[in-house]
Design an enzyme around this catalytic site. Structure first.
Site, PDB file in Angstrom:
ATOM      1  N   GLY A 213      -7.544 -18.679  75.174  1.00 44.07           N
ATOM      2  CA  GLY A 213      -6.722 -19.166  74.064  1.00 44.07           C
ATOM      3  C   GLY A 213      -7.504 -19.287  72.777  1.00 44.07           C
ATOM      4  O   GLY A 213      -6.918 -19.380  71.697  1.00 44.07           O
ATOM      5  N   ASN A 214      -8.846 -19.310  72.867  1.00 49.14           N
ATOM      6  CA  ASN A 214      -9.683 -19.316  71.671  1.00 49.14           C
ATOM      7  C   ASN A 214      -9.799 -17.929  71.044  1.00 49.14           C
ATOM      8  O   ASN A 214     -10.264 -17.790  69.912  1.00 49.14           O
ATOM      9  CB  ASN A 214     -11.099 -19.815  71.980  1.00 49.14           C
ATOM     10  CG  ASN A 214     -11.231 -21.318  71.900  1.00 49.14           C
ATOM     11  OD1 ASN A 214     -11.392 -21.986  72.914  1.00 49.14           O
ATOM     12  ND2 ASN A 214     -11.157 -21.868  70.696  1.00 49.14           N
ATOM     13  N   SER A 215      -9.411 -16.890  71.797  1.00 48.35           N
ATOM     14  CA  SER A 215      -9.552 -15.528  71.295  1.00 48.35           C
ATOM     15  C   SER A 215      -8.918 -15.360  69.930  1.00 48.35           C
ATOM     16  O   SER A 215      -7.767 -15.746  69.714  1.00 48.35           O
ATOM     17  CB  SER A 215      -8.881 -14.544  72.260  1.00 48.35           C
ATOM     18  OG  SER A 215      -9.752 -14.158  73.268  1.00 48.35           O
TER      19      SER A 215
ATOM     20  N   GLY B 114     -21.219  13.367  70.588  1.00 45.02           N
ATOM     21  CA  GLY B 114     -20.879  14.104  71.791  1.00 45.02           C
ATOM     22  C   GLY B 114     -22.011  14.155  72.790  1.00 45.02           C
ATOM     23  O   GLY B 114     -22.361  15.235  73.297  1.00 45.02           O
TER      24      GLY B 114
ATOM     25  N   HIS C 192      -6.466  -7.827  71.715  1.00 46.14           N
ATOM     26  CA  HIS C 192      -5.926  -8.125  73.040  1.00 46.14           C
ATOM     27  C   HIS C 192      -4.968  -9.314  73.030  1.00 46.14           C
ATOM     28  O   HIS C 192      -4.176  -9.485  73.958  1.00 46.14           O
ATOM     29  CB  HIS C 192      -7.055  -8.330  74.063  1.00 46.14           C
ATOM     30  CG  HIS C 192      -7.818  -9.612  73.938  1.00 46.14           C
ATOM     31  ND1 HIS C 192      -9.101  -9.679  73.453  1.00 46.14           N
ATOM     32  CD2 HIS C 192      -7.489 -10.884  74.244  1.00 46.14           C
ATOM     33  CE1 HIS C 192      -9.529 -10.927  73.483  1.00 46.14           C
ATOM     34  NE2 HIS C 192      -8.566 -11.681  73.959  1.00 46.14           N
TER      35      HIS C 192
ATOM     36  N   GLN D   2     -24.021  11.862  76.220  1.00 43.35           N
ATOM     37  CA  GLN D   2     -24.039  10.743  77.153  1.00 43.35           C
ATOM     38  C   GLN D   2     -25.455  10.171  77.149  1.00 43.35           C
ATOM     39  O   GLN D   2     -26.424  10.923  77.305  1.00 43.35           O
ATOM     40  CB  GLN D   2     -23.642  11.194  78.558  1.00 43.35           C
ATOM     41  CG  GLN D   2     -23.501  10.045  79.545  1.00 43.35           C
ATOM     42  CD  GLN D   2     -23.142  10.544  80.932  1.00 43.35           C
ATOM     43  OE1 GLN D   2     -23.779  11.464  81.449  1.00 43.35           O
ATOM     44  NE2 GLN D   2     -22.141   9.969  81.550  1.00 43.35           N
ATOM     45  N   ILE D   3     -25.566   8.879  76.961  1.00 47.56           N
ATOM     46  CA  ILE D   3     -26.884   8.266  76.762  1.00 47.56           C
ATOM     47  C   ILE D   3     -27.089   7.087  77.706  1.00 47.56           C
ATOM     48  O   ILE D   3     -26.146   6.570  78.294  1.00 47.56           O
ATOM     49  CB  ILE D   3     -27.053   7.780  75.306  1.00 47.56           C
ATOM     50  CG1 ILE D   3     -25.912   6.835  74.933  1.00 47.56           C
ATOM     51  CG2 ILE D   3     -27.126   8.950  74.351  1.00 47.56           C
ATOM     52  CD1 ILE D   3     -26.021   6.248  73.545  1.00 47.56           C
TER      53      ILE D   3
ATOM     54  N   ASP E 142     -11.544  -4.463  69.001  1.00 46.83           N
ATOM     55  CA  ASP E 142     -10.688  -5.561  69.459  1.00 46.83           C
ATOM     56  C   ASP E 142     -10.252  -6.462  68.300  1.00 46.83           C
ATOM     57  O   ASP E 142     -10.306  -7.680  68.386  1.00 46.83           O
ATOM     58  CB  ASP E 142     -11.391  -6.398  70.537  1.00 46.83           C
ATOM     59  CG  ASP E 142     -10.396  -7.258  71.322  1.00 46.83           C
ATOM     60  OD1 ASP E 142      -9.184  -6.975  71.262  1.00 46.83           O
ATOM     61  OD2 ASP E 142     -10.837  -8.222  71.977  1.00 46.83           O
TER      62      ASP E 142
END
Length: 516
Positions: free
Chosen positions: A238-240, A296, A131, A298-299, A166
């Site tokens: 800004g630490n990202s 495949g 990001h 949904q949990i 990310d």
């Protein structure tokens, strides 16, 4: 976890920092040879003594040269109402007619983002968060700059990104070697261990904060890679992308997010564990496609009440809500209502979720699942599939028509449909049709979000409605609806006639005015 805020943008106040990175001459190494800043022989002289350290100064001085500031220059499209002061009011069309109905050219502004990163090799590979180097909204990143602690700047090449974890890898070049650090073993981190975070909060330049590991493998419920090291070391915007070091100078985490009602540090920061990041970074660096496992289904977690009703151990397993047709789970015989207790002989727990375990299994691998069904433990073998792209998942995901639409509709598949009709739409699938109570053979587009300032909203269109036709022509794809809008514009029509199916009601025609 709506208060889990990515540590993303900061405002640039560049400061001159410690100059560093010069190669040292150490026993066992040729004079001038570049070695890792956190090499064992170096670290033995600078790590604090056992217990509470008297100072982090030597440790910081050794590691800080490898931590950098990362900034981007972006070109961002600015939404425009074409200068219409009555946009979103009943007088909007009056102004448009007096203005000749002419469209303005898109407007742009320059934007920037700031974050942190660190060198992982002497030849200039840098790790940061995805990001940090991704565009904002309708923007494009035009330049990425890496700034070293001594103030020297280098234009960076984007080597690879992975949105799910990310993570991103950059590359900069120069004749001299760069100071770098290595990943450590985050699985050895313990609650209470001292850690040091180095980064560039609010663009202030190299800043060092210390704290302890508050929790290991913290799960905030946001996906397969939602497993963090939690720390109370101060982390801010800004630490990202900056490193989280242990007391031996190992990178055990990559600072990524904060939990904060105010937007600033309140002592709850999160870092991507090195054991998660290091393998992904290695693949990005080598240009290898990152493939993840997929079942495949949904949990949802097994709640205390569910566990009590079935006589199961608490904090164990995940509940299967639905199984997607034609996917690996269905082919293996998994059914809604099953509880998956283990994946490939590894227990499913809150810290070791089913999503995480499956995502880290190579597609095509056949593994055992231990499940609980109708009071019995059973064993199924499943051949793990390849996780689809985020776009494919978004199109095929279970559609909840009663979910609250987001105020910011976010990026759309079709800008012309969003801009002119104020709608975001999805191509309907048999799965979505079932969710909406429509026939499995229903063709059309389901409305995913409605701009509340649009004529569509004023005419009562809402999330979950199905658009069957536009100007008497069936619409089965987003391109079909785009074509209807473009035709209306070309013929100087001010509205599009939609045939709309709403749950529990007969289909009806609705004329929706086009925004200009």
């Amino acid at each position: 976890m709506k208060d889990v805020k990515p540590v993303r943008y900061a405002y640039s106040v560049t400061a001159a920092l410690l100059a560093g990175g010069a190669a040292l001459s150490l026993a066992g190494y040729p004079a001038g040879a570049q070695v890792a800043q956190n090499d064992d022989m170096r670290m033995s002289n600078v790590v604090p003594r056992a217990g509470a350290p008297a100072s982090f100064a030597d440790l910081t001085e050794q590691l800080q040269p490898a931590v950098v500031n990362i900034s981007t220059r972006q070109r961002i499209e600015v939404p425009t109402n074409n200068g219409n002061p009555f946009a979103g009011t009943p007088f909007e069309d009056l102004f448009n007619r007096r203005n000749g109905g002419q469209e303005r050219e898109p407007q742009y502004r320059e934007g920037q983002s700031l974050g942190s990163g660190f060198f992982i090799s002497a030849d200039g590979y840098v790790v940061t968060n995805n990001h940090v180097v991704s565009p904002s909204g309708r923007g494009t990143v035009e330049e990425i700059t890496v700034t070293l602690p001594d103030g020297s700047e280098y234009e960076a090449e984007l080597v690879g990104t992975d949105a799910q974890s990310d993570l991103a890898v950059l590359k900069v070049s120069r004749r001299e070697d760069f100071p770098f650090v290595r990943f450590g073993d985050s699985s050895q981190a313990r609650v209470g261990d001292w850690v040091v975070a180095i980064g560039n909060p609010f663009g202030l330049g190299g800043t060092v904060t210390s704290g302890i590991v508050s929790s290991v493998l913290r799960n905030t419920g946001a996906g397969a890679y939602d497993r963090y090291i939690q720390t109370d070391a101060a982390i801010n915007r800004g630490n990202s992308g900056g490193p989280l070091f242990d007391m031996q100078g190992n990178v055990i985490g990559i600072n990524n997010a904060i939990y904060s009602p105010s937007g600033g540090s309140v002592g709850i920061g999160f870092a991507i564990p090195a054991e998660t990041a290091a393998p992904i970074v290695a693949k990005l660096r080598e240009g290898v496609e990152i493939e993840r496992g997929y079942l495949g289904i949904q949990i949802q977690p097994v709640t205390e009440d569910v566990a009590a009703s079935l006589g199961l151990q608490r904090n164990r397993g995940e509940f299967v809500q639905s199984v997607q047709p034609g996917q690996p789970a269905e082919e293996a015989g998994l059914e809604p209502g099953d509880i998956v207790l283990s994946v490939n002989n590894r227990a499913v727990t809150p810290d070791q979720t089913l999503s995480y375990l499956v995502a880290n299994i190579a597609p095509g691998t056949t593994i055992p699942l231990e499940i609980f069904r109708e009071g019995e433990r059973r064993r199924l073998n499943v051949t793990v599939g390849k996780r689809p792209s985020e776009e494919e998942l978004r199109q095929s995901q279970m559609f909840d028509p009663d979910a609250e639409p987001e105020e910011d509709m976010g990026p759309a598949d079709s800008e012309i449909i969003e801009d002119r009709l104020g709608l975001q739409v999805l191509e309907i699938t048999p799965q979505i049709a079932r969710q909406l109570g429509a026939g499995a053979d229903t063709d059309g587009l389901v409305i995913a979000a409605v701009n509340q300032n649009s004529d569509a909203a004023r005419k009562g269109l809402q999330r979950g409605d199905i658009i069957l036709s536009a100007n008497y022509r069936a619409v089965t794809t987003v391109a079909d609806l785009e074509g209807a809008v473009r035709t209306a514009q070309a013929e100087n029509r001010e509205a599009v006639l939609l045939r709309v199916q709403r749950r529990g009601r007969p289909a009806q025609y609705v004329a929706v005015r086009l925004s200009r």
